[in-house]
Scaffold this motif. Structure first.
Motif, PDB file in Angstrom:
ATOM      1  N   LEU A   1     -22.752 -10.651 -50.172  1.00 28.02           N
ATOM      2  CA  LEU A   1     -23.841  -9.964 -49.474  1.00 28.02           C
ATOM      3  C   LEU A   1     -24.835  -9.350 -50.460  1.00 28.02           C
ATOM      4  N   THR A   2     -24.337  -8.810 -51.557  1.00 24.82           N
ATOM      5  CA  THR A   2     -25.244  -8.198 -52.544  1.00 24.82           C
ATOM      6  C   THR A   2     -26.176  -9.235 -53.152  1.00 24.82           C
ATOM      7  N   ILE A   3     -25.599 -10.329 -53.632  1.00 26.25           N
ATOM      8  CA  ILE A   3     -26.417 -11.361 -54.267  1.00 26.25           C
ATOM      9  C   ILE A   3     -27.328 -12.036 -53.242  1.00 26.25           C
ATOM     10  N   SER A   4     -26.823 -12.295 -52.050  1.00 28.71           N
ATOM     11  CA  SER A   4     -27.630 -12.959 -51.021  1.00 28.71           C
ATOM     12  C   SER A   4     -28.812 -12.097 -50.596  1.00 28.71           C
ATOM     13  N   PHE A   5     -28.591 -10.791 -50.476  1.00 27.97           N
ATOM     14  CA  PHE A   5     -29.700  -9.896 -50.124  1.00 27.97           C
ATOM     15  C   PHE A   5     -30.762  -9.896 -51.215  1.00 27.97           C
ATOM     16  N   ALA A   6     -30.325  -9.815 -52.465  1.00 28.68           N
ATOM     17  CA  ALA A   6     -31.282  -9.842 -53.577  1.00 28.68           C
ATOM     18  C   ALA A   6     -32.042 -11.158 -53.606  1.00 28.68           C
ATOM     19  N   VAL A   7     -31.353 -12.256 -53.368  1.00 27.27           N
ATOM     20  CA  VAL A   7     -31.996 -13.571 -53.350  1.00 27.27           C
ATOM     21  C   VAL A   7     -33.033 -13.652 -52.242  1.00 27.27           C
ATOM     22  N   ALA A   8     -32.709 -13.141 -51.054  1.00 26.25           N
ATOM     23  CA  ALA A   8     -33.657 -13.183 -49.932  1.00 26.25           C
ATOM     24  C   ALA A   8     -34.906 -12.362 -50.239  1.00 26.25           C
ATOM     25  N   VAL A   9     -34.735 -11.193 -50.841  1.00 23.51           N
ATOM     26  CA  VAL A   9     -35.881 -10.345 -51.168  1.00 23.51           C
ATOM     27  C   VAL A   9     -36.765 -11.002 -52.226  1.00 23.51           C
TER      28      VAL A   9
END
Length: 289
Positions: A82-90
Motif C-alpha cells: 500500500l505504501t509503494i502503490s500510493f506513492a506510485v499513484a501520486v
C-alpha cells in the motif's frame, strides 16, 4: 405522386400509427437482449470467479480468515504494497498529466513514436518489465545504479507498468477541452497558472482521479514486474502478491484467498471513492459552465 409521398412519410412519424408500438417493442426487446447478454458475460468472467475466491477465503471459518490477514507476514506485505502503490499513484498523477499535456499541446519531432511508446507497458509481459528493470538497476547496471532488492526498485518497476493508465485517461479529455475558454480567461488578464488551476484542472480532475485509481489498483496487484527486481525480502520488498504466491506454494489456498480478498476490497473501495469524487466534480463543472 401523392400516394407515394404519403407511403413514405407516414411510417416515419415515429409516435403515430400502428408501426410505432412495434418499433418501440423492437427497440426494447433488443435492449433487453443486449443487457441480458452483457450481464451473463459479466457474471461468467467477473462475478463467478469473485464468488469462488470469496467462498474459498471463508472455507476455514472467520477465525482462519482473520488469522491469515493479520499474521505478521501479511501485515508486513500490506504495508509494503500500500505504501509503494500510493506513492506510485501520486507520482504518476503528476507525471502522467505532464506527459499527456506534452502529447496534446506540444509539437516536437518523434511525437507519434513517443505516443506509441506510452502503450509499451501494456504490450510487454510483466516479467519482461522485471527483466528490463533488473538489467538496468541490477548488479550489472550499465549506469552503476543498483536498486535490486530495494523499495526504490519495486517503485520504479510499478511506475513503469502503471504510467499509461493516467496518460490514456487524461489525454482524450485534454484533447476535447474548449480552447476558447482558456483564451477568454487570458484576455481577461488571467496568467497561465490561474488558467490551469481554475479552467483546465477542474475539467481534468475526473479523468485524473480515474487514472490514478486504476494505477493504484494495478500496483497493489502487480506481481511479474517486481518479482526479480524486488527479490521478495520480507518486510522490505515483499508485496502482497508475492506473499500470496508463497502461501499457495505452502498449500495454504485459504490464506492466499483471504489475502486476495483484502486486496480486492481495497482496490474496489479506492476506485469507487475516486470515481464518486470525480463524478461530483464533473457535475459541478457542468453546472459552472
Amino acid at each position: 405522386m401523392t400516394s407515394s409521398i404519403s407511403e413514405v412519410t407516414v411510417p416515419g412519424a415515429g409516435d403515430a400509427g400502428p408501426g410505432a408500438p412495434r418499433g418501440r417493442r423492437s427497440r426494447h426487446g433488443s435492449t433487453s437482449l443486449r443487457v441480458g447478454a452483457a450481464s451473463i458475460w459479466l457474471s461468467v468472467i467477473v462475478l463467478l470467479p469473485l464468488a469462488a475466491i470469496v467462498w474459498q477465503s471463508v472455507g476455514g471459518g472467520p477465525e482462519a480468515f482473520w488469522t491469515a490477514v493479520t499474521s505478521n507476514a501479511a501485515i508486513a506485505s500490506f504495508k509494503v504494497t500500500l505504501t509503494i502503490s500510493f506513492a506510485v499513484a501520486v507520482i504518476n498523477l503528476f507525471f502522467g498529466l505532464l506527459v499527456a499535456w506534452v502529447l496534446v499541446r506540444d509539437d516536437f519531432p518523434g511525437k507519434r513514436l513517443v505516443d506509441a511508446i506510452i502503450d509499451l507497458p501494456f504490450a510487454l509481459p510483466t516479467i519482461v518489465a522485471s527483466l528490463v528493470m533488473l538489467a538496468l538497476y541490477g548488479p550489472a547496471s550499465p549506469i552503476d545504479v543498483q536498486l535490486n532488492f530495494t523499495k526504490w526498485g519495486v517503485g520504479i518497476a510499478l511506475l513503469f507498468v502503471t504510467l499509461p493508465f493516467v496518460v490514456r485517461s487524461v489525454q482524450p479529455v485534454l484533447q476535447e477541452l474548449d480552447r476558447e475558454t482558456e483564451e477568454a480567461a487570458a484576455s481577461l488578464g488571467a496568467n497561465n497558472w490561474v488558467i490551469f488551476t481554475k479552467v483546465i484542472l477542474p475539467a481534468l480532475l475526473p479523468a485524473l482521479l480515474s487514472g490514478a485509481g486504476l494505477a493504484f489498483s494495478r500496483a497493489i496487484g502487480e506481481y511479474g514486474s517486481v518479482v526479480l527486481i524486488g527479490g521478495a525480502v520480507p518486510g522490505e520488498t515483499e508485496v502482497s502478491s508475492q506473499w500470496i504466491r508463497t502461501l499457495i506454494e505452502n498449500d495454504d489456498r485459504t490464506g492466499a484467498a483471504a489475502i486476495s480478498i483484502v486486496l480486492l476490497t481495497v482496490s474496489f473501495v479506492v476506485l469507487f471513492v475516486l470515481r464518486t469524487i470525480g463524478s461530483r466534480a464533473a457535475k459541478r463543472q457542468e453546472l459552472a459552465t
